[in-house]
Motif scaffolding. Sequence first.
Motif, mmCIF file in Angstrom:
data_model
loop_
_atom_site.group_PDB
_atom_site.id
_atom_site.type_symbol
_atom_site.label_atom_id
_atom_site.label_comp_id
_atom_site.label_asym_id
_atom_site.label_seq_id
_atom_site.Cartn_x
_atom_site.Cartn_y
_atom_site.Cartn_z
ATOM 1 N N LEU A 95 34.024 39.283 42.991
ATOM 2 C CA LEU A 95 35.025 38.452 42.320
ATOM 3 C C LEU A 95 35.456 37.297 43.210
ATOM 4 C CD1 LEU A 95 37.322 41.099 40.566
ATOM 5 C CD2 LEU A 95 35.854 39.420 39.460
ATOM 6 N N ALA A 96 35.647 37.592 44.492
ATOM 7 C CA ALA A 96 36.086 36.546 45.413
ATOM 8 C C ALA A 96 35.028 35.450 45.564
ATOM 9 C CB ALA A 96 36.408 37.158 46.780
ATOM 10 N N VAL A 97 33.748 35.842 45.629
ATOM 11 C CA VAL A 97 32.675 34.878 45.869
ATOM 12 C C VAL A 97 32.370 34.062 44.616
ATOM 13 C CG1 VAL A 97 30.228 34.628 46.432
ATOM 14 C CG2 VAL A 97 31.659 36.222 47.731
ATOM 15 N N PHE A 98 32.287 34.738 43.471
ATOM 16 C CA PHE A 98 31.807 34.072 42.255
ATOM 17 C C PHE A 98 32.923 33.602 41.318
ATOM 18 C CE2 PHE A 98 28.219 36.816 43.464
ATOM 19 C CZ PHE A 98 27.231 35.848 43.570
ATOM 20 N N LEU A 99 34.164 34.006 41.568
ATOM 21 C CA LEU A 99 35.255 33.609 40.681
ATOM 22 C C LEU A 99 36.358 32.860 41.423
ATOM 23 C CD1 LEU A 99 36.501 33.689 37.829
ATOM 24 C CD2 LEU A 99 37.528 35.882 38.434
ATOM 25 N N TYR A 100 36.984 33.527 42.385
ATOM 26 C CA TYR A 100 38.154 32.931 43.021
ATOM 27 C C TYR A 100 37.804 31.786 43.967
ATOM 28 C CZ TYR A 100 40.467 36.999 41.087
ATOM 29 O OH TYR A 100 40.942 37.944 40.220
ATOM 30 N N TYR A 101 36.698 31.899 44.693
ATOM 31 C CA TYR A 101 36.303 30.802 45.574
ATOM 32 C C TYR A 101 35.991 29.524 44.785
ATOM 33 C CZ TYR A 101 33.625 28.040 48.920
ATOM 34 O OH TYR A 101 33.162 27.023 49.714
#
Length: 295
Positions: free
Chosen positions: A20-26
């Motif tokens: 989620l952090a790599v593909f959404l939030y970043y």
Amino acid sequence: MTYKDRWLAWLFLAPTLVLLAVFLYYPMIGTFVESFYSTSFINPNPEFVGFEVYRKIIASREFSEVLWNSVLWTVGAVILQNILGFSTAMLLNQGLPGQGLLRALFLLPFILPGVVTAILWRFMYDPQLGLVNSLVVRLSDAENAVAWLASADTAMIAVIFTAVWKGFPFSMLIYLAALQSVDREQLEAATIDGAGPFRKLIDVIIPSVSSVILVNIVLTLILTFNYFDIIWIMTRGGPQDSTHIFPTIIYETGFGQFRFGEAATYGVFSILVLSVLVALYAIVQRTTSNRRATS
């Protein structure tokens, strides 16, 4: 839960959180940062301009048109999709002969990919060879065919109708499941009291499934607002920007005109609207859960 169990739970959640952090939030954070810079294909060196891009976009005629089109597209498609989906679910809940086949046929539009649906309806709206104009000419005795996708007066109506045709089976499935859980004893009691089909619909059926209706409306608002395929393939936002919504203007500004800073700014506005809709969905879900727990 013990300290060891808590750490074990976080360990199992870690892969999902990383994805989620790599593909959404970043990317979301990157979009927000990019919106403060003036960046284009011609001038690839980012120049920090603060809120200047926001001021420029909000003051433009294009932004007001995109905002209005997004509201018209989303509200129009969602209302019609839910009305048609609920009506179809009511029909399929009557125990008609061949009900299984009817359900399969009604599901076909939802199964088709959005790209296929858009291409199919683009041909159907063709002024010379399209089925829609053929029916209009026969039923109304009109002499001239209507260029549905080439006129700013009819293009939005055409793409909304296509979105309703594509999306109503989703609502139909949800409402059909909800209708099958309606208390039969209440329906029988209403029949004994002399209530007709309309009174039973208003006084028994709709109150019984009201929470499902509310959740489905909010969910379809989120899905429709963020939908891209149909409008882009059928009209590319035209004619005269009459069907441009936030996803299409973001794509055209960023990948068509290479104005990445402005595209990021439109993306931030889109994220803000979607955040409000997601928060509304969470509130509705929590309220519905609490109501079921207390009933």
